[in-house]
Structure formats: structure tokens, C-alpha cells
Design a protein around this motif. Structure first.
Motif, mmCIF file in Angstrom:
data_model
loop_
_atom_site.group_PDB
_atom_site.id
_atom_site.type_symbol
_atom_site.label_atom_id
_atom_site.label_comp_id
_atom_site.label_asym_id
_atom_site.label_seq_id
_atom_site.Cartn_x
_atom_site.Cartn_y
_atom_site.Cartn_z
ATOM 1 N N ARG B 38 -27.198 -10.336 -7.071
ATOM 2 C CA ARG B 38 -26.845 -9.676 -5.856
ATOM 3 C C ARG B 38 -27.247 -9.426 -4.728
ATOM 4 N NH1 ARG B 38 -23.230 -7.290 -4.116
ATOM 5 N NH2 ARG B 38 -22.281 -6.715 -6.270
ATOM 6 N N VAL B 39 -28.534 -10.350 -4.296
ATOM 7 C CA VAL B 39 -29.084 -10.472 -3.173
ATOM 8 C C VAL B 39 -28.287 -12.122 -2.501
ATOM 9 C CG1 VAL B 39 -31.012 -11.126 -1.682
ATOM 10 C CG2 VAL B 39 -31.287 -9.334 -4.397
ATOM 11 N N ALA B 40 -28.704 -12.388 -3.729
ATOM 12 C CA ALA B 40 -27.050 -13.920 -3.485
ATOM 13 C C ALA B 40 -26.292 -13.587 -2.513
ATOM 14 C CB ALA B 40 -27.746 -14.708 -4.184
ATOM 15 N N LEU B 41 -25.361 -12.439 -3.003
ATOM 16 C CA LEU B 41 -24.154 -12.577 -2.584
ATOM 17 C C LEU B 41 -24.503 -11.516 -1.436
ATOM 18 C CD1 LEU B 41 -22.262 -11.650 -6.170
ATOM 19 C CD2 LEU B 41 -21.463 -13.397 -4.885
ATOM 20 N N ASP B 42 -24.837 -10.834 -1.416
ATOM 21 C CA ASP B 42 -25.437 -9.719 -0.126
ATOM 22 C C ASP B 42 -25.543 -10.493 0.649
ATOM 23 O OD1 ASP B 42 -24.142 -7.696 -2.069
ATOM 24 O OD2 ASP B 42 -26.416 -6.701 -1.293
ATOM 25 N N GLU B 43 -26.181 -11.378 0.853
ATOM 26 C CA GLU B 43 -27.418 -12.453 1.847
ATOM 27 C C GLU B 43 -26.713 -13.400 2.289
ATOM 28 O OE1 GLU B 43 -30.190 -10.744 3.531
ATOM 29 O OE2 GLU B 43 -29.829 -9.088 2.658
ATOM 30 N N GLY B 44 -25.966 -13.624 1.418
ATOM 31 C CA GLY B 44 -25.273 -15.057 2.258
ATOM 32 C C GLY B 44 -26.263 -16.702 1.734
ATOM 33 N N PHE B 45 -26.579 -16.899 0.314
ATOM 34 C CA PHE B 45 -26.463 -17.705 -0.806
ATOM 35 C C PHE B 45 -26.190 -17.748 -1.721
ATOM 36 C CE2 PHE B 45 -30.203 -16.541 -3.081
ATOM 37 C CZ PHE B 45 -30.785 -15.103 -2.363
ATOM 38 N N ALA B 46 -25.359 -17.384 -2.119
ATOM 39 C CA ALA B 46 -24.767 -17.400 -3.520
ATOM 40 C C ALA B 46 -24.083 -18.183 -3.249
ATOM 41 C CB ALA B 46 -23.783 -16.119 -3.276
ATOM 42 N N GLN B 47 -23.412 -19.516 -2.479
ATOM 43 C CA GLN B 47 -22.173 -19.944 -2.273
ATOM 44 C C GLN B 47 -23.600 -21.888 -2.721
ATOM 45 O OE1 GLN B 47 -23.051 -18.842 0.072
ATOM 46 N NE2 GLN B 47 -23.633 -20.238 1.841
ATOM 47 N N THR B 48 -24.505 -21.380 -2.497
ATOM 48 C CA THR B 48 -24.846 -22.873 -2.301
ATOM 49 C C THR B 48 -25.840 -23.166 -3.700
ATOM 50 O OG1 THR B 48 -27.448 -21.943 -2.703
ATOM 51 C CG2 THR B 48 -26.027 -22.692 -1.110
#
Lengths: 231, 112
Positions: B38-48
Motif C-alpha cells: 500500500r505504501v509502495a503504491l501511495d508513495e510511488g515506488f510500486a513500479q520498481t
């Protein structure tokens, strides 16, 4: 909480793997100092139980779930070093389920096994010192220690992300988000841990590593009578 | 302590509980992203995130390949994982445990 491959760069992941390998070898040494034959199946059961319960994601906020990490629970049941090994076994098996990355395994072993088992157990011991020597304090201490251990784990991830994150982001915002959501996950962790420790204390208190002092107090007299000397 | 169950019974009951949770309860787990995702999606590092090298494996993503019903597939994968964890844990702790047999040998070595 499982870190997939790619979140943290290769160098940091490799460094974490080296530290995790060192941690595992220390844990093996420490566990071999105290683990008796009869505790072996119990440690295996603890690992299997953590695997099963980690699958049970519970809702923590809109569109967000959390699941048990289990390091604190395992540490309280079988001791901190054996507990760290239990969760390490869980993480290795989970890698075959594509849950948690392969190069990220060292990162995950540090965050989810060692930080939660050792950190959680240290908190548990500290809490027990200030709480009365009663069975219920063990349950309370277990719950609080386990809950806080999840936040510690999220902080460990933040450190790793700061060192080796693959994108430049506002770190303060990432930190606040990690701690915020994992405080909520920690509540679930605390409830599950307290319930499990309470259950085992109810049936076989002598099997709870973190409650050995209570068990010895209860069993001291008959043991002294039958042993009649050093074994 | 009155009528405490034997260690063997405790183990059996514990394994049965883990088995039941893995088989029957895990299909009901919340499918939403967990805290970190969830944090990765919200903060913008999920795409890594990169592809998992075992994403085509027989139990990848808690689904047993070849079992079409997703509930059964997930429950079954849970049982497989739980039993594999138990077996690996037993093997590891059996190797790691305190060895009593080593002591007399060591003592003999010291005497000689």
C-alpha cells in the motif's frame, strides 16, 4: 511486509544478505546451546503455524491489509534465536510461493525474522520486568511487544529504503506512511500473538519459553524431589 | 498442573490447527495489498518491483498450478507450504539442537 525484488537496489540487498547469513549462523550457534531434543518438534510446529497464519491477511484500512509477521510470537514460544530461525524458514519456503523476492530474501530475513524476534523479545522481557509476575502479564507483554515489533520492522525497511531505494522520494513521507500503516498492522499482530500465547499458556505453560520462570516456580518442588542431584 | 495434554497431543492439535487455518481460512484472507505494498503504491515506488524468478513455479502466488478452483487452489497451496515449513523446520532444528551424544565423546577425547 514481504519486500519484492526491485524495491531495494542489488548492492544493498547483497549487503543485507551477508548480514542475514551472519545472523543465521549466530542464531544456529545460540539455539544449539539450549534446544533440547523434545523442543525440536515444537519449533517445527511454531514455524508451520507462523506460515499458516501469515496467509491470513486481515483488513487494516480502506483497501489495505496486514498479516502476522510472527517473529515476536515465535521468540516468546521457543526463544529469540530459535524464533528468528523459525521465521527464516517460513521466508525461505515463501520464496517458492513468489512471496518476497529472491535477492530481497536477506532484507526480509532481517526485517521480518531478526528485528521482530530479537526486538520483540527484548521488549517482552522489558515489559515483564515492570508487570507483576502473573500469567496474564505474559499475555499482555506478548501482545504489546509483538505490536511494537511490527513498527520496528517497518523502520528497518525504511532504513533499507533510505540506503538503497530505487527511486528518489520524499523520505519523510515514506517514513510516516510506513509507520502509520504498520501501527495498524501491529494491533492485529498484538491481538493474534496475545491470543496464541494465552492459548498455549492455558494448556501447556511449560512449553512457553518466555514463561519459563513461572513454570519453574510451579514445578520446582517435585523436580527437586525426583532429581536428587545434578542431571 | 491438572491433566495437561501430552506433548504429542499438543503437537498434533497444533498441526491440526495450522492445517485447518491454511486449508479452510486462507481462501478468506483479505486480498487487498498489505501495508508495504500500500505504501509502495501511495508513495510511488510500486513500479520498481521486478518479476519474481519463481513466478511460474508450481505454487507461485499461493495457487497450485493445475487446480482451477481458486479457493481450493489457495487452500491446497497453504497446506503444502505449511507442511514444507514444518518439515524444513524439523530438519533444521534437529541439526541445530543441543547434542548430548557429543558430550561423552568429547570427554573421552579429553581423557585420552
Amino acid at each position: 511486509m514481504h519486500i519484492p525484488d526491485g524495491f531495494i537496489n542489488a548492492g544493498t540487498s547483497a549487503g543485507a544478505a551477508v548480514i542475514a547469513a551472519g545472523g543465521v549462523s549466530v542464531a544456529v550457534k545460540k539455539t544449539s546451546d539450549y534446544m533440547e531434543d523434545k523442543q525440536v518438534p515444537l519449533a517445527g510446529l511454531t514455524a508451520a503455524f507462523v506460515f499458516a497464519v501469515q496467509m491470513l491477511n486481515f483488513p487494516v484500512a480502506a483497501g489495505t491489509s496486514g498479516h502476522l509477521l510472527g517473529g515476536a510470537l515465535a521468540a516468546i514460544l521457543v526463544g529469540p534465536w530459535a524464533g528468528a530461525l523459525c521465521v527464516t524458514v517460513v521466508l525461505i519456503v515463501q520464496a517458492f510461493f513468489a512471496d518476497g523476492g529472491i535477492t530481497a530474501l536477506g532484507l526480509n530475513i532481517l526485517d521480518m525474522s531478526f528485528i521482530t524476534a530479537l526486538g520483540g523479545y527484548a521488549l517482552f522481557v522489558g515489559l515483564r520486568r515492570v508487570l507483576p509476575k502473573q500469567r496474564w502479564s505474559i499475555v499482555i507483554a506478548s501482545g504489546i511487544a509483538a505490536g511494537v515489533s511490527v513498527v520496528l520492522s517497518s523502520l528497518a525497511f525504511f532504513v533499507q529504503f533510505t540506503v538503497g531505494g530505487n527511486v528518489d522520494l520524499r523520505l519523510g513521507s515514506v517514513l510516516a506512511a510506513m509507520v502509520g500503516v504498520h501501527t495498524l498492522v501491529g494491533v492485529g499482530e498484538g491481538v493474534i500473538t496475545a491470543a496464541t500465547v494465552g492459548l498455549v499458556l492455558g494448556v501447556r505453560p511449560d512449553l512457553v519459553y518466555g514463561a519459563r520462570d513461572l513454570a519453574t516456580r510451579l514445578e520446582l518442588k517435585p523436580q527437586v524431589r525426583t532429581a536428587g542431584g545434578l542431571s | 498442573m491438572k491433566h495437561a495434554p501430552s506433548t504429542r497431543l499438543f503437537l498434533f492439535a497444533g498441526l491440526l490447527l495450522a492445517f485447518a487455518l491454511a486449508l479452510f481460512v486462507s481462501p478468506f484472507a483479505d486480498p487487498n495489498p498489505d501495508g508495504l505494498n500500500r505504501v509502495a503504491l501511495d508513495e510511488g515506488f510500486a513500479q520498481t518491483e521486478t518479476d519474481h524468478r519463481l513466478s511460474d513455479g508450481p505454487v507461485a502466488d499461493y495457487a497450485v498450478s493445475g487446480v482451477d478452483n481458486e479457493w481450493i487452489s489457495k487452500g491446497l497451496s497453504g497446506v503444502i507450504g505449511m507442511l514444507a515449513t514444518f518439515a524444513l523446520g524439523l530438519a533444521l532444528f534437529a541439526l541445530v539442537r543441543k547434542r548430548r551424544e557429543a558430550d561423552p565423546a568429547q570427554a573421552r577425547g579429553e581423557v585420552a
